[in-house]
Design a protein around this motif. Sequence first.
Motif, PDB file in Angstrom:
ATOM      1  N   LEU A  56      22.337 -27.850 -17.492  1.00  0.00           N
ATOM      2  CA  LEU A  56      23.798 -27.774 -17.426  1.00  0.00           C
ATOM      3  C   LEU A  56      24.283 -27.978 -15.993  1.00  0.00           C
ATOM      4  O   LEU A  56      25.278 -28.674 -15.751  1.00  0.00           O
ATOM      5  CB  LEU A  56      24.272 -26.420 -17.966  1.00  0.00           C
ATOM      6  N   LEU A  59      23.749 -31.693 -15.103  1.00  0.00           N
ATOM      7  CA  LEU A  59      24.759 -32.527 -15.739  1.00  0.00           C
ATOM      8  C   LEU A  59      26.121 -32.319 -15.090  1.00  0.00           C
ATOM      9  O   LEU A  59      26.929 -33.253 -14.978  1.00  0.00           O
ATOM     10  CB  LEU A  59      24.817 -32.211 -17.237  1.00  0.00           C
ATOM     11  N   ALA A  81      25.511 -39.866 -17.222  1.00  0.00           N
ATOM     12  CA  ALA A  81      25.299 -38.638 -17.990  1.00  0.00           C
ATOM     13  C   ALA A  81      24.648 -38.949 -19.337  1.00  0.00           C
ATOM     14  O   ALA A  81      23.732 -38.241 -19.774  1.00  0.00           O
ATOM     15  CB  ALA A  81      26.632 -37.918 -18.197  1.00  0.00           C
ATOM     16  N   ILE A  85      21.055 -37.579 -20.710  1.00  0.00           N
ATOM     17  CA  ILE A  85      20.937 -36.865 -21.983  1.00  0.00           C
ATOM     18  C   ILE A  85      19.887 -37.523 -22.880  1.00  0.00           C
ATOM     19  O   ILE A  85      19.112 -36.843 -23.564  1.00  0.00           O
ATOM     20  CB  ILE A  85      22.313 -36.805 -22.674  1.00  0.00           C
ATOM     21  N   LEU A 124      30.376 -35.367 -24.127  1.00  0.00           N
ATOM     22  CA  LEU A 124      29.870 -35.457 -22.762  1.00  0.00           C
ATOM     23  C   LEU A 124      30.965 -35.766 -21.747  1.00  0.00           C
ATOM     24  O   LEU A 124      30.729 -35.685 -20.540  1.00  0.00           O
ATOM     25  CB  LEU A 124      28.738 -36.481 -22.658  1.00  0.00           C
ATOM     26  N   THR A 126      34.691 -35.175 -19.755  1.00  0.00           N
ATOM     27  CA  THR A 126      35.368 -33.994 -19.232  1.00  0.00           C
ATOM     28  C   THR A 126      36.819 -34.317 -18.908  1.00  0.00           C
ATOM     29  O   THR A 126      37.222 -35.476 -18.872  1.00  0.00           O
ATOM     30  CB  THR A 126      34.706 -33.491 -17.929  1.00  0.00           C
ATOM     31  N   ALA A 136      29.370 -29.900 -22.702  1.00  0.00           N
ATOM     32  CA  ALA A 136      27.956 -29.995 -22.328  1.00  0.00           C
ATOM     33  C   ALA A 136      27.120 -28.897 -22.974  1.00  0.00           C
ATOM     34  O   ALA A 136      25.970 -29.136 -23.368  1.00  0.00           O
ATOM     35  CB  ALA A 136      27.822 -29.935 -20.808  1.00  0.00           C
ATOM     36  N   ILE A 140      23.469 -29.531 -24.764  1.00  0.00           N
ATOM     37  CA  ILE A 140      22.215 -29.050 -24.180  1.00  0.00           C
ATOM     38  C   ILE A 140      21.533 -28.017 -25.069  1.00  0.00           C
ATOM     39  O   ILE A 140      20.301 -28.055 -25.256  1.00  0.00           O
ATOM     40  CB  ILE A 140      22.471 -28.464 -22.780  1.00  0.00           C
ATOM     41  N   ALA A 166      25.819 -36.709 -28.632  1.00  0.00           N
ATOM     42  CA  ALA A 166      26.688 -36.455 -27.481  1.00  0.00           C
ATOM     43  C   ALA A 166      27.835 -37.459 -27.571  1.00  0.00           C
ATOM     44  O   ALA A 166      27.675 -38.635 -27.250  1.00  0.00           O
ATOM     45  CB  ALA A 166      25.912 -36.620 -26.177  1.00  0.00           C
TER      46      ALA A 166
END
Length: 481
Positions: A56, A59, A81, A85, A124, A126, A136, A140, A166
């Motif tokens: 976390l 990422l 990202a 992943i 994934l 933001t 996230a 994860i 994701a």
Amino acid sequence: MADLRFCVHSISSLWLVSSLVVTLAFPRALSSANEFSEDTNHLHRDVLRDEAVARLIELGKVSDAEEYLERTFQSPASVRAGNLIRVWMEEAGLKTWTDEMGNVHGRIDGMNPSEKVLIVGSHLDTVIDAGMFDGALGIITPIMAMKVLNITGMLGKLRRPVEVIAFSDEEGVRFQSTFLGSAAIAGILPASTLHAHDKSGVTVQGALRKNSIEITEENFLQLKYDPESVWGYIELHIEQGPVLETVGLPLGLVKGIAGQTRMRVTVKGSQGHAGTVPMTMRQDPLAAAAELIVLLESLCKQPEHYLSYDGQCTSSTVQTLAGSLVCTVGEISTWPSASNVIPGQVTFTVDIRAMDDLGREAIIYEVSNRMHRICDRRSVLCAIERKHDANGVICDPGLSSKLKSAAFAALKRMSDENPDDVPVLMSGAGHDAMAMSHLTKVGMLFVRCRGGVSHSPSEHVSDDDVWAASMAVLSFLETLL
């Protein structure tokens, strides 16, 4: 729309009240590592907590900005990202791919590849200046749970396929249209969305093409999963609210998700010199926009003062809407933007959420009517566009029961005490589960976050709560063995 100008029947209680009522039976909060059992060998702390937290953090450093976290749809950081992943998915024993909408998939077929698949996922992307747990955490934790099953030799013994996704876009920051990733999978995203453009004029299709993903309206339609091939969807997400922290528990079951509408309001007036146009002769769109925004705030704080209703509806019904309704202006821009100019145009966004879909429509109807009247009085033009709509979602009772049992089992395994129950909450925030509910049954778990803060660098989930979340996903997957 005239039939909407009356009070509406609530489909659920306020999430705060229902949560507190459900959790009053807890004898003592489970809140610290000191309360966890000393025998942690069977709890896989090294993977479900330590490694999960490390990933976390890693990422959370993948950002398009140097000073804060920002990953929007198909940005360079978003692509990095996604690649990261995929590596973690493959380490967990999953076969991976990235689809034409940029969604990252990891799948294990299990013992019966032809069985309906369980999908687990979150997003994934933001917001701007984000925290590192929103979205996230829901990616994860299932990867870590799958890794534990792989380490223990149980991954291939799952009775049905399990797929972790994701999703490429949930927040809607870049193209002002949420759920691009999950809505495409669910088959509810119109193909015309490919031609939507961001502030720089880049289209969705163009953004994908820039990252070597070719998508046409024809193969776009192939993204949709066959509903007959999907068993269900579960999502784990930070609460983004204070209830779990208030009751002192790391996990809560989500009963449902509030409906949401996003609108863009454009106000056009008469552009002019700031110092030469008399006040009485101005057609100032910025002053008009300010009045519109204050109207929105007033109406949503006290809808009972604005909505008319008939004798069949009680004041308590209107009060329920008053308690669950949230309206926000999140973005505002003027053109031209200069200190010595009366702007000619102002644009701002409106976000309206309510548990009851009919109630939300009634608010939109009333807000729109009153905004147009204000614009007419001020001799400016007003255009209101609905950019996004998502109806409220009630989580599947059967799937929710299994998730609640999994959360209970996780808390029991990690504590010397036996919790009486798992709190039940409503979500005021939108999630990918809203889009996925058009494809299959859905269920959600919330994870406690400090202060209920989200969409902020102050967003925080403790290491032990990450552990509890991972353990809950593992407990759920173990029911498929």
